[in-house]
Design a protein around this motif. Structure first.
Motif, PDB file in Angstrom:
ATOM      1  N   LEU A  65       0.842  -1.191   0.000  1.00  0.00           N
ATOM      2  CA  LEU A  65       0.000   0.000   0.000  1.00  0.00           C
ATOM      3  C   LEU A  65       0.878   1.242   0.000  1.00  0.00           C
ATOM      4  O   LEU A  65       1.733   1.413   0.881  1.00  0.00           O
ATOM      5  N   SER A  66       0.669   2.116  -0.974  1.00  0.00           N
ATOM      6  CA  SER A  66       1.405   3.371  -0.975  1.00  0.00           C
ATOM      7  C   SER A  66       0.928   4.222   0.194  1.00  0.00           C
ATOM      8  O   SER A  66      -0.229   4.139   0.620  1.00  0.00           O
ATOM      9  N   MET A  67       1.814   5.047   0.708  1.00  0.00           N
ATOM     10  CA  MET A  67       1.507   5.896   1.856  1.00  0.00           C
ATOM     11  C   MET A  67       1.275   7.347   1.441  1.00  0.00           C
ATOM     12  O   MET A  67       1.442   8.261   2.238  1.00  0.00           O
ATOM     13  N   ASP A  68       0.863   7.542   0.175  1.00  0.00           N
ATOM     14  CA  ASP A  68       0.651   8.903  -0.322  1.00  0.00           C
ATOM     15  C   ASP A  68      -0.788   9.381  -0.147  1.00  0.00           C
ATOM     16  O   ASP A  68      -1.141  10.473  -0.569  1.00  0.00           O
ATOM     17  N   ARG A  69      -1.635   8.549   0.463  1.00  0.00           N
ATOM     18  CA  ARG A  69      -3.007   8.959   0.777  1.00  0.00           C
ATOM     19  C   ARG A  69      -3.478   8.163   1.992  1.00  0.00           C
ATOM     20  O   ARG A  69      -2.904   7.105   2.309  1.00  0.00           O
ATOM     21  N   PRO A  70      -4.499   8.629   2.696  1.00  0.00           N
ATOM     22  CA  PRO A  70      -4.948   7.909   3.894  1.00  0.00           C
ATOM     23  C   PRO A  70      -5.513   6.538   3.553  1.00  0.00           C
ATOM     24  O   PRO A  70      -6.243   6.380   2.573  1.00  0.00           O
ATOM     25  N   ARG A  71      -5.197   5.560   4.384  1.00  0.00           N
ATOM     26  CA  ARG A  71      -5.635   4.181   4.208  1.00  0.00           C
ATOM     27  C   ARG A  71      -6.473   3.729   5.397  1.00  0.00           C
ATOM     28  O   ARG A  71      -6.272   4.205   6.526  1.00  0.00           O
ATOM     29  N   ILE A  72      -7.379   2.778   5.146  1.00  0.00           N
ATOM     30  CA  ILE A  72      -8.260   2.267   6.196  1.00  0.00           C
ATOM     31  C   ILE A  72      -7.901   0.822   6.505  1.00  0.00           C
ATOM     32  O   ILE A  72      -7.900  -0.033   5.615  1.00  0.00           O
ATOM     33  N   MET A  73      -7.589   0.554   7.765  1.00  0.00           N
ATOM     34  CA  MET A  73      -7.360  -0.803   8.277  1.00  0.00           C
ATOM     35  C   MET A  73      -8.629  -1.233   9.000  1.00  0.00           C
ATOM     36  O   MET A  73      -9.058  -0.583   9.964  1.00  0.00           O
ATOM     37  N   GLY A  74      -9.249  -2.319   8.540  1.00  0.00           N
ATOM     38  CA  GLY A  74     -10.456  -2.829   9.187  1.00  0.00           C
ATOM     39  C   GLY A  74     -10.119  -3.801  10.296  1.00  0.00           C
ATOM     40  O   GLY A  74      -9.231  -4.658  10.145  1.00  0.00           O
ATOM     41  N   ILE A  75     -10.811  -3.698  11.411  1.00  0.00           N
ATOM     42  CA  ILE A  75     -10.552  -4.522  12.593  1.00  0.00           C
ATOM     43  C   ILE A  75     -11.368  -5.802  12.520  1.00  0.00           C
ATOM     44  O   ILE A  75     -12.596  -5.763  12.351  1.00  0.00           O
ATOM     45  N   LEU A  76     -10.705  -6.944  12.674  1.00  0.00           N
ATOM     46  CA  LEU A  76     -11.359  -8.242  12.718  1.00  0.00           C
ATOM     47  C   LEU A  76     -10.931  -8.951  13.999  1.00  0.00           C
ATOM     48  O   LEU A  76      -9.886  -9.606  14.044  1.00  0.00           O
ATOM     49  N   ASN A  77     -11.720  -8.812  15.048  1.00  0.00           N
ATOM     50  CA  ASN A  77     -11.436  -9.457  16.317  1.00  0.00           C
ATOM     51  C   ASN A  77     -12.024 -10.859  16.319  1.00  0.00           C
ATOM     52  O   ASN A  77     -13.230 -11.032  16.131  1.00  0.00           O
ATOM     53  N   MET A 102     -16.032  -5.746   4.932  1.00  0.00           N
ATOM     54  CA  MET A 102     -15.136  -4.609   5.150  1.00  0.00           C
ATOM     55  C   MET A 102     -14.380  -4.249   3.884  1.00  0.00           C
ATOM     56  O   MET A 102     -14.196  -3.067   3.565  1.00  0.00           O
ATOM     57  N   ALA A 103     -13.926  -5.275   3.138  1.00  0.00           N
ATOM     58  CA  ALA A 103     -13.192  -5.010   1.903  1.00  0.00           C
ATOM     59  C   ALA A 103     -14.084  -4.289   0.896  1.00  0.00           C
ATOM     60  O   ALA A 103     -13.652  -3.324   0.245  1.00  0.00           O
ATOM     61  N   GLU A 104     -15.321  -4.741   0.756  1.00  0.00           N
ATOM     62  CA  GLU A 104     -16.252  -4.096  -0.173  1.00  0.00           C
ATOM     63  C   GLU A 104     -16.586  -2.672   0.265  1.00  0.00           C
ATOM     64  O   GLU A 104     -16.867  -1.802  -0.569  1.00  0.00           O
ATOM     65  N   ALA A 105     -16.530  -2.424   1.581  1.00  0.00           N
ATOM     66  CA  ALA A 105     -16.862  -1.100   2.114  1.00  0.00           C
ATOM     67  C   ALA A 105     -15.710  -0.114   2.027  1.00  0.00           C
ATOM     68  O   ALA A 105     -15.912   1.087   2.230  1.00  0.00           O
ATOM     69  N   GLY A 106     -14.479  -0.612   1.769  1.00  0.00           N
ATOM     70  CA  GLY A 106     -13.360   0.308   1.623  1.00  0.00           C
ATOM     71  C   GLY A 106     -12.140   0.011   2.460  1.00  0.00           C
ATOM     72  O   GLY A 106     -11.163   0.766   2.419  1.00  0.00           O
ATOM     73  N   ALA A 107     -12.145  -1.092   3.225  1.00  0.00           N
ATOM     74  CA  ALA A 107     -10.933  -1.456   3.966  1.00  0.00           C
ATOM     75  C   ALA A 107      -9.847  -1.869   2.994  1.00  0.00           C
ATOM     76  O   ALA A 107     -10.101  -2.574   2.019  1.00  0.00           O
ATOM     77  N   GLU A 108      -8.609  -1.440   3.261  1.00  0.00           N
ATOM     78  CA  GLU A 108      -7.482  -1.772   2.399  1.00  0.00           C
ATOM     79  C   GLU A 108      -6.487  -2.691   3.086  1.00  0.00           C
ATOM     80  O   GLU A 108      -5.523  -3.143   2.476  1.00  0.00           O
ATOM     81  N   MET A 109      -6.724  -2.967   4.360  1.00  0.00           N
ATOM     82  CA  MET A 109      -5.970  -3.951   5.119  1.00  0.00           C
ATOM     83  C   MET A 109      -6.907  -4.475   6.203  1.00  0.00           C
ATOM     84  O   MET A 109      -7.755  -3.744   6.708  1.00  0.00           O
ATOM     85  N   ILE A 110      -6.749  -5.762   6.550  1.00  0.00           N
ATOM     86  CA  ILE A 110      -7.538  -6.374   7.612  1.00  0.00           C
ATOM     87  C   ILE A 110      -6.605  -6.730   8.757  1.00  0.00           C
ATOM     88  O   ILE A 110      -5.579  -7.392   8.556  1.00  0.00           O
ATOM     89  N   HIS A 313     -13.386   0.016  13.301  1.00  0.00           N
ATOM     90  CA  HIS A 313     -14.434  -0.994  13.251  1.00  0.00           C
ATOM     91  C   HIS A 313     -15.459  -0.672  12.161  1.00  0.00           C
ATOM     92  O   HIS A 313     -15.917  -1.562  11.451  1.00  0.00           O
ATOM     93  N   ASP A 314     -15.837   0.585  12.062  1.00  0.00           N
ATOM     94  CA  ASP A 314     -16.938   1.017  11.194  1.00  0.00           C
ATOM     95  C   ASP A 314     -16.370   1.453   9.844  1.00  0.00           C
ATOM     96  O   ASP A 314     -16.219   2.649   9.557  1.00  0.00           O
ATOM     97  N   VAL A 315     -16.072   0.466   9.003  1.00  0.00           N
ATOM     98  CA  VAL A 315     -15.349   0.740   7.764  1.00  0.00           C
ATOM     99  C   VAL A 315     -16.185   1.544   6.781  1.00  0.00           C
ATOM    100  O   VAL A 315     -15.716   2.550   6.225  1.00  0.00           O
ATOM    101  N   ALA A 316     -17.432   1.132   6.526  1.00  0.00           N
ATOM    102  CA  ALA A 316     -18.250   1.816   5.517  1.00  0.00           C
ATOM    103  C   ALA A 316     -18.454   3.279   5.880  1.00  0.00           C
ATOM    104  O   ALA A 316     -18.330   4.174   5.036  1.00  0.00           O
ATOM    105  N   GLU A 317     -18.744   3.532   7.150  1.00  0.00           N
ATOM    106  CA  GLU A 317     -18.987   4.900   7.589  1.00  0.00           C
ATOM    107  C   GLU A 317     -17.711   5.740   7.506  1.00  0.00           C
ATOM    108  O   GLU A 317     -17.747   6.905   7.091  1.00  0.00           O
ATOM    109  N   THR A 318     -16.586   5.140   7.893  1.00  0.00           N
ATOM    110  CA  THR A 318     -15.314   5.863   7.830  1.00  0.00           C
ATOM    111  C   THR A 318     -14.922   6.141   6.382  1.00  0.00           C
ATOM    112  O   THR A 318     -14.452   7.237   6.052  1.00  0.00           O
TER     113      THR A 318
END
Length: 334
Positions: A65-77, A102-110, A313-318
């Protein structure tokens, strides 16, 4: 000793501005901080050369993942006792379904975790933590997203890497089990080094700092340097100030208010505030599931200071909030 915090801006860049971590944000002033003198605003031209280099140089890609824009990590407990969603995704089937969502909602890492690190949580035996996490990692690996293993233990990290994990996220900053850094080095994995004092069992008991911001900065820098000494290049290190870990609500706010200071470590920054207790107390949301609005507000405040990744936790909303924030910042759709 002086510390220099960039006063981060966006929009048209003046001629005297410096790029923050090589991205679209910039600064032409810094706040000079110390333990003995009052803060002072200075032009960026007065930055010492080493600070300018650390603040301005582009951050390399991590886990693809490039670090040139904000990325979303989704939490899977995959635990029965996590503070927010314990017991919801224990089985590989339910974990895979949630990871897909989460992936479909926009998470780029789990980020997969098999041991709760909420305040007061008890330690999980190694075999049990492996049993919880490795099958889930194998199940979700075909999704093609980078997977992070959230663990303090080298045996768990090794099993996760063999199952397909591509990043090790250690809340202890590789202090609990130093051999975990050897696992990361052996598999050439990037890592997230987080700040925490003590352990989850007792970290919440009367935490005290002489200066929360600078103490956390120095202690986190020590852990980053230790990881580097163990064979993990700084280019493969995410730094996380550990909001909510061994910190009161006031400590959290002091750190968040001047979060851009942490770019001085020369690493990309991860911010994890999702659904945490101070979000509930300040936002008047006693139930963790009701804290998405407050969590998003704090995440966007961190992104405005240049944070490269948010753990949520809230990937789609974030993701929706982030798309709108970026559109307003840039004055156009992506």
């Amino acid at each position: 000793m002086f510390y220099y915090r960039p006063l981060v801006q966006s929009g048209p860049k003046p001629a005297d501005a410096l790029p923050l971590t090589g991205g679209p944000l910039w600064f032409n002033q810094v706040e000079r901080l110390s333990r003995t003198e009052a803060p002072q605003i200075l032009p960026a031209s007065e930055l010492p050369e080493d600070w300018q280099r650390r603040l301005c140089r582009p951050r390399p890609a991590l886990a693809g993942l490039s670090m040139d824009r904000p990325r979303i990590m989704g939490i899977l407990n995959v635990t029965p006792d996590s503070f927010s969603d314990g017991g919801s995704f224990n089985a590989p089937e339910s974990a895979l379904a949630h990871a897909k969502t989460m992936a479909e909602a926009g998470a780029e890492m789990i980020d997969v975790g098999g041991e709760s690190t909420r305040p007061g949580a008890a330690e999980v035996p190694i075999a049990q933590e492996i049993e919880r996490t490795a099958p889930v990692i194998r199940a979700i690996a075909p999704l093609g997203l980078p997977i992070s293993i959230d663990t303090r233990k080298s045996a768990v990290g090794r099993a996760a890497a063999e199952a397909g994990a591509g990043l090790i996220n250690d809340v202890s900053g590789f202090a609990y089990d130093p051999a975990l850094a050897d696992v990361a080095s052996t598999f050439a994995l990037p890592v997230c080094v987080m700040h925490m004092r003590k352990a989850p069992e007792d970290m919440h008991l009367d935490p005290h700092y002489d200066n929360a911001l600078l103490d956390v900065y120095d202690e986190l820098e020590e852990r980053v340097a230790a990881a580097e000494a163990a064979g993990i290049p700084r280019a493969r290190i995410l730094a996380d100030p550990g909001i909510g870990f061994a910190k009161t609500a006031q400590h959290n706010l002091e750190i968040l208010n001047r979060l851009s200071l942490f770019h001085g470590m020369g690493c990309p920054l991860l911010l994890g505030v999702s659904r945490k207790r101070f979000i509930g107390s300040i936002g008047q949301a006693p139930e963790a599931r009701d804290r998405a609005p407050g969590s998003i507000a704090v995440a966007l405040a961190g992104i405005a200071q240049g944070v490269q990744m948010v753990r949520v936790h809230d990937v789609a909303e974030t993701a929706q909030a982030l798309r709108l924030w970026l559109a307003v910042r840039d004055g156009r759709e992506a």
